[in-house]
Write a protein that holds these residues in place. Structure first.
Motif, short mmCIF file in Angstrom:
data_model
loop_
_atom_site.label_atom_id
_atom_site.label_comp_id
_atom_site.label_asym_id
_atom_site.label_seq_id
_atom_site.Cartn_x
_atom_site.Cartn_y
_atom_site.Cartn_z
N GLY A 122 -20.27 -3.14 20.31
CA GLY A 122 -21.69 -2.86 20.19
C GLY A 122 -22.55 -3.85 20.96
O GLY A 122 -22.10 -4.93 21.35
N LEU A 123 -23.79 -3.44 21.15
CA LEU A 123 -24.73 -4.22 21.95
C LEU A 123 -24.95 -5.63 21.43
O LEU A 123 -25.07 -6.57 22.20
CB LEU A 123 -26.08 -3.52 21.92
CG LEU A 123 -26.48 -2.77 23.16
CD1 LEU A 123 -27.88 -2.25 23.01
CD2 LEU A 123 -26.36 -3.71 24.35
N VAL B 49 -28.38 -5.42 32.81
CA VAL B 49 -28.34 -4.68 34.07
C VAL B 49 -26.89 -4.49 34.53
O VAL B 49 -26.51 -3.43 35.03
CB VAL B 49 -29.15 -5.41 35.16
CG1 VAL B 49 -28.98 -4.76 36.51
CG2 VAL B 49 -30.63 -5.46 34.77
N LEU B 50 -26.09 -5.50 34.33
CA LEU B 50 -24.66 -5.43 34.66
C LEU B 50 -24.00 -4.25 33.94
O LEU B 50 -23.24 -3.47 34.54
CB LEU B 50 -23.99 -6.73 34.22
CG LEU B 50 -23.33 -7.68 35.21
CD1 LEU B 50 -24.08 -7.77 36.51
CD2 LEU B 50 -23.16 -9.07 34.61
N VAL B 51 -24.29 -4.13 32.66
CA VAL B 51 -23.71 -3.04 31.86
C VAL B 51 -24.21 -1.69 32.36
O VAL B 51 -23.43 -0.75 32.53
CB VAL B 51 -24.04 -3.22 30.36
CG1 VAL B 51 -23.58 -2.02 29.57
CG2 VAL B 51 -23.41 -4.50 29.83
N LEU C 219 -29.70 0.53 26.48
CA LEU C 219 -29.86 -0.25 27.71
C LEU C 219 -30.14 0.64 28.91
O LEU C 219 -30.94 0.30 29.77
CB LEU C 219 -28.57 -1.03 28.00
CG LEU C 219 -28.20 -2.14 27.05
CD1 LEU C 219 -27.03 -2.91 27.62
CD2 LEU C 219 -29.39 -3.04 26.83
N ILE C 220 -29.44 1.76 28.96
CA ILE C 220 -29.58 2.64 30.11
C ILE C 220 -30.99 3.18 30.19
O ILE C 220 -31.61 3.21 31.26
CB ILE C 220 -28.54 3.76 30.05
CG1 ILE C 220 -27.16 3.17 30.31
CG2 ILE C 220 -28.85 4.86 31.04
CD1 ILE C 220 -26.03 3.95 29.74
N ALA D 280 -38.83 1.15 23.47
CA ALA D 280 -37.37 1.06 23.32
C ALA D 280 -36.97 1.20 21.85
O ALA D 280 -35.99 1.87 21.53
CB ALA D 280 -36.87 -0.26 23.89
N LEU D 281 -37.75 0.61 20.98
CA LEU D 281 -37.47 0.71 19.55
C LEU D 281 -37.63 2.13 19.04
O LEU D 281 -36.85 2.60 18.21
CB LEU D 281 -38.43 -0.18 18.76
CG LEU D 281 -38.29 -1.68 18.91
CD1 LEU D 281 -39.19 -2.36 17.91
CD2 LEU D 281 -36.85 -2.08 18.72
N ILE D 282 -38.67 2.79 19.52
CA ILE D 282 -38.96 4.13 19.02
C ILE D 282 -37.82 5.07 19.39
O ILE D 282 -37.37 5.88 18.58
CB ILE D 282 -40.30 4.61 19.57
CG1 ILE D 282 -41.41 3.82 18.88
CG2 ILE D 282 -40.48 6.09 19.34
CD1 ILE D 282 -42.67 3.73 19.65
#
Lengths: 216, 216
Positions: B24-25, B56-58, B100-101, A99-101
Motif C-alpha cells: 500500500g501507499l 512520480v516514479l511509481v 497517485l496516478i 485528491a482526498l475527495i
DNA sequence: ACCTGAACACCGTTCAAGT
DNA sequence: ACCTGAACACCGTTCAAGT
C-alpha cells in the motif's frame, strides 16, 4: 469518539478544511489541526481515531457545500446538470482537497444524497437496473474525472505556472510527433472549464439518451 | 540526480511499484524503498530529490505498462476504445497506486503519448480545435474517473469488504429515501466493471459523434 | 467521562564526512 | 562524482496520568 463537549464536529471540520485550503494537504496533521484549534494534539483523537479520519472530516466539509435546487419538473437532462454541476462546483472550490475527495468520498452523506438525486434524474427516461447503473457510473466518472483533470491532466497548469507557460511547454514538444496536443493546447487558451464541463456532460447525456434510437 | 551507477532508474521504479502493490501507499517512503533495494536511505536522493518524486516514479512505472495496438485503419470509435481501454487496464491493475496516478500523471511520457493517440483517434471524424478539446477532456475524465470510482464511489467495495457486505450496506439504507441506490446496488451485483466501462464509453462516444445530428 | 503531556517508533531532509 | 551515517525537526499513536 462519542459525545465531545470541547468542540462540535462542525468546528473541527471547518478548521481542518481551512488548514487544507490555506496551506495544502501536506500541512494537515493531528498536531497542526490541534494547534489551529488551540488545543493539544491528543484532543483530536476525540473526533478522529486515525489520521485517515482527519481526511474524511475534510471531505465531508467540502461535500456539505454542494447544494442543488429542487429538480422537480425539470427535463431529465437539466436535472442531471443541476446535481452534477453542484458537485463539480463544490469540489473545484477546494483544489487542495481534490485528491482526498476522489479517494474518500464514498462515505460522505452528501455524496449519498447526490447519488440518489442523480439516479432519480437519470431514471426519468425509463432507465432502471443495469442500464441505470451504467448511466450513473458514466456521469459520476465524468464529474470526478473532470474535476481532477483540471489539476492533473497533461493540459493542466502546473503549480505556480501561468497559462502562457503551459502553452510554451507544449510548443516545446516535437511538432511532428504531437501535432494534436499542440493544437488543443492552443484551443485551451481561449476556452474555460465551465464551458468544457457543460459541453462534455451534454455529449455524454446525448449518448445516454433513451430516445437516441427512436430519433432516427 | 544526474547519471547514477548503482541502480538504473527502471530498477528503482520497479522496486517502488512493488512496494506499493504489496504493502500500500502508506508503506512507500525514502527509507522503505532504500531498504527494499538494500541500500541506505540517502542513496534514494540520487533518483528522487523529494518525497513527491518518489510518487512520480511509481506513476511512470504503472503508465509504462499501458500498451495499445496500432490503431491504423480502425473506426475512430474502435481506436478510442483501444487507447482508453489500455490506459484503464494499466491503471486498475495497480489499485494501491490509483490515487497517485490521478494526482501526478501529467508528466509521464506514456500519458503524453496516450493523449496524442487519443486525440488522433478523436480527430478522425473531422473534429479539431475547441470541439476536439472538449471530446478529449470528456474521454480523459471518463477513463480516470471510472478507474477511481471502482475504489471510491458509494458503490465501491470498502477495504476488505465482500460484495455481499456492500449490498447489505445499501439494504440498510431507508428504502423510501434511497430507492434508486438500492436498485443499482442490486444491479451492480450481477454486473462487472469491464462491461460498464465499455457501455459507458460507448455512450459517451455516441454523444460525441460528429454525425450525430445528420442521423436524424 | 473527557482531556492531555511524555514517550516511542517512525518520517523527510540537511549536513558533513567518507570513497 | 557518488554514496552514506548522524542528526534535526517533524509525524501518528500508545500509555499513563490528570480532571
Amino acid at each position: 469518539m462519542g459525545r465531545s463537549a470541547k468542540f462540535s464536529r462542525e468546528q473541527v471540520q471547518a478548521a481542518a478544511l481551512a488548514l487544507v485550503d490555506e496551506h495544502g494537504l501536506s500541512h494537515l496533521s493531528m498536531r497542526t489541526l490541534a494547534a489551529a484549534l488551540g488545543t493539544g494534539a491528543m484532543t483530536i483523537y476525540n473526533y478522529a481515531a486515525h489520521r485517515e479520519d482527519l481526511e474524511v472530516l475534510v471531505v465531508e466539509a467540502v461535500m456539505a457545500e454542494a447544494k442543488w435546487p429542487d429538480t422537480g419538473k425539470a427535463d431529465w437532462r437539466a436535472a442531471v446538470h443541476m446535481v452534477a454541476g453542484a458537485l463539480w462546483r463544490a469540489i473545484r472550490a477546494h483544489p487542495h482537497a481534490i485528491a482526498l475527495i476522489l479517494t474518500r468520498r464514498s462515505r460522505s452523506p452528501t455524496v449519498i444524497d447526490a447519488a440518489e438525486a442523480l439516479l432519480e434524474a437519470l431514471s426519468r427516461g425509463g432507465r432502471s437496473g443495469h442500464s441505470l447503473l451504467v448511466a450513473f457510473r458514466a456521469v459520476s466518472a465524468f464529474v470526478m474525472g473532470f474535476a481532477q483533470a483540471e489539476l492533473a491532466s497533461p493540459l493542466a497548469l502546473q503549480a505556480g505556472e501561468s497559462a502562457q507557460l503551459t502553452i510554451n511547454r507544449f510548443r516545446a514538444l516535437p511538432a511532428d510527433r504531437y501535432p494534436f496536443l499542440i493544437d488543443i493546447a492552443h484551443a485551451a487558451m481561449s476556452s474555460d472549464p465551465q464551458t468544457e464541463f457543460r459541453a462534455g456532460l451534454d455529449a455524454l447525456l446525448a449518448g445516454l439518451a433513451p430516445d437516441w434510437g427512436s430519433r432516427c
